[in-house]
Design a protein around this motif. Structure first.
Motif, short mmCIF file in Angstrom:
data_model
loop_
_atom_site.label_atom_id
_atom_site.label_comp_id
_atom_site.label_asym_id
_atom_site.label_seq_id
_atom_site.Cartn_x
_atom_site.Cartn_y
_atom_site.Cartn_z
N GLU A 40 0.82 -1.21 0.00
CA GLU A 40 0.00 0.00 0.00
C GLU A 40 0.85 1.26 0.00
O GLU A 40 0.54 2.22 -0.72
N ILE A 41 1.90 1.29 0.79
CA ILE A 41 2.73 2.50 0.84
C ILE A 41 3.42 2.72 -0.51
O ILE A 41 3.55 3.86 -0.98
N ALA A 42 3.81 1.63 -1.17
CA ALA A 42 4.42 1.75 -2.50
C ALA A 42 3.43 2.35 -3.49
O ALA A 42 3.77 3.26 -4.26
N LEU A 43 2.19 1.87 -3.46
CA LEU A 43 1.18 2.37 -4.39
C LEU A 43 0.77 3.80 -4.07
O LEU A 43 0.52 4.60 -4.98
N LYS A 44 0.69 4.14 -2.80
CA LYS A 44 0.37 5.52 -2.42
C LYS A 44 1.43 6.48 -2.95
O LYS A 44 1.11 7.52 -3.56
N ILE A 45 2.69 6.18 -2.71
CA ILE A 45 3.77 7.07 -3.13
C ILE A 45 3.87 7.13 -4.65
O ILE A 45 4.07 8.19 -5.25
N ALA A 83 1.84 11.98 -10.25
CA ALA A 83 1.04 13.22 -10.36
C ALA A 83 1.91 14.47 -10.31
O ALA A 83 1.47 15.55 -10.73
N LYS A 84 3.12 14.35 -9.80
CA LYS A 84 4.01 15.51 -9.70
C LYS A 84 4.45 16.01 -11.08
O LYS A 84 4.79 17.19 -11.25
N HIS A 135 -4.62 8.61 -0.24
CA HIS A 135 -3.42 9.43 -0.35
C HIS A 135 -3.67 10.66 -1.22
O HIS A 135 -4.62 10.71 -2.01
N SER A 136 -2.81 11.68 -1.07
CA SER A 136 -2.85 12.90 -1.87
C SER A 136 -1.44 13.31 -2.22
O SER A 136 -0.46 12.79 -1.68
N LEU A 137 -1.33 14.26 -3.15
CA LEU A 137 -0.03 14.88 -3.45
C LEU A 137 0.14 16.09 -2.55
O LEU A 137 -0.66 17.02 -2.60
N MET A 138 1.17 16.05 -1.70
CA MET A 138 1.42 17.14 -0.78
C MET A 138 2.50 18.06 -1.35
O MET A 138 3.54 17.60 -1.81
N GLY A 139 2.22 19.39 -1.32
CA GLY A 139 3.16 20.35 -1.88
C GLY A 139 3.62 21.37 -0.86
O GLY A 139 3.50 21.17 0.36
N THR A 162 -3.15 18.26 -3.04
CA THR A 162 -3.76 18.15 -4.37
C THR A 162 -4.37 16.78 -4.53
O THR A 162 -3.72 15.76 -4.26
N SER A 163 -5.60 16.74 -4.96
CA SER A 163 -6.31 15.47 -5.16
C SER A 163 -5.73 14.69 -6.33
O SER A 163 -5.60 15.22 -7.45
#
Length: 460
Positions: free
Chosen positions: A133-138, A144-145, A185-189, A195-196
Motif C-alpha cells: 500500500e505504501i508503495a502504491l500511495k507514493i 502526479a508531480k 493518499h494525496s499529493l502534498m506540496g 492536491t487530489s
C-alpha cells in the motif's frame, strides 16, 4: 477487421490454457538465461531478450507477469519469485520522478500482489499489505508531480520528453493515481497544499480525450473519427496547445497503432473506475455524466478506428499511415501478414487493444446497450482468437518471447530484421507479452466465474 460473431469467451479457453503453459516456459527461460545485471529486458533480438530504450519502463511487466502466471495457474514458484523480485528491484520505480510509467511498473507488481491478498488468494499479512500500500500511495503521488498546466485551467501528466509533451500512452498510467487516491493518499506540496490525485488523474484523462483523440470535427485536414496522435505538444509559457507529434509512429498526422491501443484500454478502464468515486468527488471535475460522456466518446472512437483500420483477423500493422502501407492494398480485407515486404505488424497493439474492446463491450452491455456492446466484445474475441495462435503465439522452446511480431521503435530502427526478411518480424516485447497475459487472465476469470479482473482490485 471482420468481426466474428461465432466466437465466445468459453471457446477461447483451450487457447488460453495453452498460452499459460507456454507462458510458464518463457518466464522460466528468461529467468535462466537473461542477465538482469545488464538492466531490464525490453524486447527480443533473434529470440533473446535484450535491453534497449529510453527509460526502465518494462521491469514491472517482467515481474508482474509472474504474478499473473500464479493468478492463472496457482503455481507458487511464480508468486514467490514475484514477491522476491518486487522487493529487490521495484523500489526505484516507486520514487522515479523522471517517467510517466508508474501505472505500468508499479500497479503491475505491487498492485497485482495486493489484489491477490484482497481476494484471499494469498494469506493476509499486515506488514506485507502495508508494504504494498505504501508503495502504491507514493507511486501515485510521484506520477502526479509531473504536471503541466494548460490555458483552460486544467492540465496533464507530462511525458519524459518534458513539460511540453502529453503522450497518449499515459492514459494507462492514470491507474496509479486512482489507486493511490482510493487508498487515501494525496499529493502534498509547499505549505502542505494538498492536491487530489483523483483530480489530476481525471483532468489528465480529459486532456488526452481532448487533444490526443480526433473525432471528425475538423481540427485539421486529417481529422477522422478515432485517429490518435502519439504526442500532443504545448507551449509551456502560456499553456496553449500547439500541434500533434509522434515519437514512435510515422508522423503526428498518422495513427501509431500501439498508441491507439493504449487509449482504447485506458478509456475503457477509466469508464469502469467511475463507479468507485462519489458524486461529490466528481462534481468539481464536471460531474459524473459529463466525465462518462468524455470517456465513452474517446473509447468508442478509438475502438471504432481500430476495427476499421485493422487486418481482417484483428491484428494491426504498426501505423495506419506508414509510408509503404499502400503497397499492401486493402489489407483490412485480408488476414494480417507479418512476413510481408513492406510494413511490419505490431502484435503488442492487438494484445493491448483487445482488452479495451472487451472492457468497452462489457461496459455497454451492462448498461443495456447490447447491440453496441456485442460489437466491441466480439471484436475483442476476434483479435484474441488470432493472437493466441500461430504465427503470433510463440511455440519455439528456445525463443524467450510469448507473442511474436511486436514492434518497438520503427522510426529509430531498433527492431530486428531477421535474415531473409525485409521488415522487422518474429520478435517479442515485454509489454506485448505482459498484456497478452493480462487479457488472457481477464477472459480466463470470466470463464471460471472468478472476481472480475480490474486494477481497482488493489483497493480493499
Amino acid at each position: 477487421m471482420q468481426i466474428r460473431n461465432d466466437l465466445t469467451a468459453a471457446s477461447l479457453q483451450p487457447k488460453i490454457d495453452k498460452l499459460w503453459q507456454l507462458s510458464a516456459e518463457k518466464i522460466n527461460l528468461i529467468s535462466r538465461e537473461y542477465d538482469n545485471s545488464k538492466g531490464t529486458p525490453v524486447f527480443t533480438v533473434n529470440g533473446k531478450y535484450t535491453l534497449r530504450g529510453w527509460t526502465e519502463w518494462t521491469q514491472g511487466f517482467q515481474y508482474g507477469a509472474e504474478v499473473l502466471q500464479f493468478d492463472a495457474t496457482g503455481e507458487t514458484q511464480f508468486l514467490e519469485s514475484a514477491r522476491k523480485n518486487t522487493v529487490s528491484s521495484m523500489a526505484s520505480h516507486v520514487g522515479h520522478f523522471g517517467v510517466h510509467d508508474h501505472g505500468f511498473n508499479n500497479v503491475s507488481t505491487y498492485g497485482n500482489l495486493l489484489r491477490l491478498m484482497n481476494e484471499g488468494r494469498i494469506p493476509e499479512n499486515e506488514w506485507e499489505r502495508n508494504f504494498y500500500e505504501i508503495a502504491l500511495k507514493i507511486s501515485g503521488a510521484v506520477q502526479a508531480k509531473r504536471w503541466t498546466n494548460t490555458k483552460d485551467g486544467q492540465g496533464f501528466i507530462h511525458s519524459f520528453n518534458g513539460p511540453h509533451s502529453l503522450f497518449v500512452d499515459t492514459i494507462r498510467s492514470v491507474r496509479a493515481l486512482m489507486v493511490s487516491h482510493l487508498l487515501g493518499h494525496s499529493l502534498m506540496g509547499e505549505n502542505d497544499v494538498k492536491t487530489s490525485l483523483l483530480q489530476r488523474g481525471t483532468l489528465h484523462s480529459i486532456a488526452t480525450a481532448k487533444y490526443a483523440v480526433y473525432y471528425g470535427e475538423g481540427r485539421d485536414s486529417y481529422d477522422i473519427w478515432g485517429r490518435t496522435a502519439h504526442e500532443s505538444v504545448f507551449n509551456t509559457n502560456d499553456g496553449n496547445y500547439r500541434c500533434p507529434n509522434s515519437q514512435q509512429g510515422f508522423s503526428g498526422f498518422t495513427t501509431w497503432t500501439r498508441g491507439l491501443a493504449w487509449a482504447m484500454a485506458g478509456f475503457a478502464e477509466q469508464l469502469e473506475s467511475l463507479s468507485s468515486f462519489s458524486d461529490e468527488e466528481l462534481a468539481p471535475l464536471g460531474g459524473r455524466g459529463e466525465i462518462e460522456n468524455i470517456y465513452l466518446k474517446g473509447a468508442k472512437a478509438t475502438c471504432d478506428f481500430y476495427i476499421d483500420n485493422t487486418a481482417s483477423d484483428g491484428i494491426p500493422y504498426w501505423d495506419t499511415g506508414a509510408p509503404q502501407i499502400h503497397k499492401l492494398g486493402d489489407y483490412t480485407s485480408r488476414t494480417s501478414d507479418p512476413y510481408n515486404e513492406f510494413e511490419p505488424i505490431d502484435s503488442s497493439a492487438a494484445a493491448i487493444g483487445a482488452q479495451g474492446l472487451l472492457r468497452l463491450g462489457k461496459y455497454l452491455k451492462d448498461k443495456g446497450e447490447t447491440e453496441q456492446g456485442n460489437k466491441y466484445w466480439q471484436a475483442g474475441l476476434t483479435a484474441l482468437d488470432s493472437l493466441f495462435a500461430e504465427p503470433y503465439l510463440s511455440t519455439d522452446p528456445t525463443h524467450q518471447g510469448l507473442i511474436l511480431h511486436s514492434i518497438y521503435h520503427r522510426p529509430n530502427g531498433w527492431d530486428n530484421i531477421p535474415a531473409g526478411q525485409k521488415i522487422p518480424c518474429g520478435e517479442s516485447s515485454m509489454w506485448g507479452d505482459y498484456h497478452a497475459r493480462e487479457v488472457a487472465l481477464y477472459v480466463d476469470r470470466i470463464n471460471k466465474g472468478l472476481p472480475y479482473y480490474t486494477y481497482l482490485g488493489a483497493v480493499k
